[in-house]
Design an enzyme around this catalytic site. Structure first.
Site, PDB file in Angstrom:
ATOM      1  CG  LEU A 124      -7.929   4.321 -17.009  1.00 50.34           C
ATOM      2  CD1 LEU A 124      -7.786   2.971 -17.701  1.00 50.34           C
ATOM      3  CD2 LEU A 124      -9.100   5.103 -17.582  1.00 50.34           C
ATOM      4  CG  ASN A 125      -7.401   1.777 -11.498  1.00 51.78           C
ATOM      5  OD1 ASN A 125      -8.447   1.143 -11.465  1.00 51.78           O
ATOM      6  ND2 ASN A 125      -6.407   1.464 -12.313  1.00 51.78           N
ATOM      7  CG  PHE A 126      -5.776   5.815  -7.683  1.00 50.96           C
ATOM      8  CD1 PHE A 126      -6.386   5.586  -6.461  1.00 50.96           C
ATOM      9  CD2 PHE A 126      -5.076   4.775  -8.273  1.00 50.96           C
ATOM     10  CE1 PHE A 126      -6.286   4.354  -5.822  1.00 50.96           C
ATOM     11  CE2 PHE A 126      -4.961   3.543  -7.648  1.00 50.96           C
ATOM     12  CZ  PHE A 126      -5.568   3.330  -6.421  1.00 50.96           C
TER      13      PHE A 126
END
Length: 166
Positions: free
Chosen positions: A83-85
């Site tokens: 989700l973040n990277f």
């Protein structure tokens, strides 16, 4: 035991060996979600996208041994990374890189010199080990060496399988 024979559990529970990646160059990185170096996930994913078709595999190995900076479950870690990277490279199950419960992979990897010292322990999250397609460690890079550092890129280029070098 060769590096390719070392047992490895992926974060989805799949039991395998490092031999799963035989014939590829492998960059093994101990990773953590709550570290000052966590932003290196972006650079590692860029390396993955740039070099995966040329024979590089990045293997993230989550570790919670440095200031408790990887407290989540394997599922939570994978979700955080995706989700973040946008991470698409494989992640291993959380493992110890130090101490009496050190994963056999890290027992083998840390025999490779760090600077002038042989057998030196991993000092922090995001230390990188480069393995060539035959299973030999050919480089070791401390946490501060970013994924786009010229010395790392040069080492990756040199370690890529012959058939796919530029």
């Amino acid at each position: 035991m060769t590096l390719h024979e070392i047992p490895l559990t992926l974060n989805d529970g799949t039991e395998t060996t490092l031999g799963r990646f035989e014939g590829s160059a492998v960059l093994v990185v101990n990773v953590a979600s709550k570290c000052g170096y966590t932003k290196q996930y972006d650079g590692l994913e860029n390396l993955n996208r740039t070099y995966r078709d040329r024979g590089l595999v990045i293997l993230g190995v989550p570790c919670n041994q440095f200031a408790g900076q990887e407290p989540g479950s394997d599922e939570e870690i994978e979700e955080f990374c995706r989700l973040n990277f946008g991470v698409t490279f494989p992640l291993a199950a959380k493992a110890n890189v130090l101490g009496s419960d050190q994963h056999p992979l890290y027992a083998a990897l840390t025999r490779f010199p760090a600077g002038d010292e042989h057998g030196e322990k991993v000092r922090w999250n995001f230390e990188k080990f480069l393995i060539d397609p035959s299973g030999e460690v050919v480089g070791r890079f401390r946490s501060a060496v970013t994924p786009d550092a010229p010395e790392l890129l040069d080492a990756i280029e040199a370690a890529l399988p012959e058939r796919v070098r530029a």
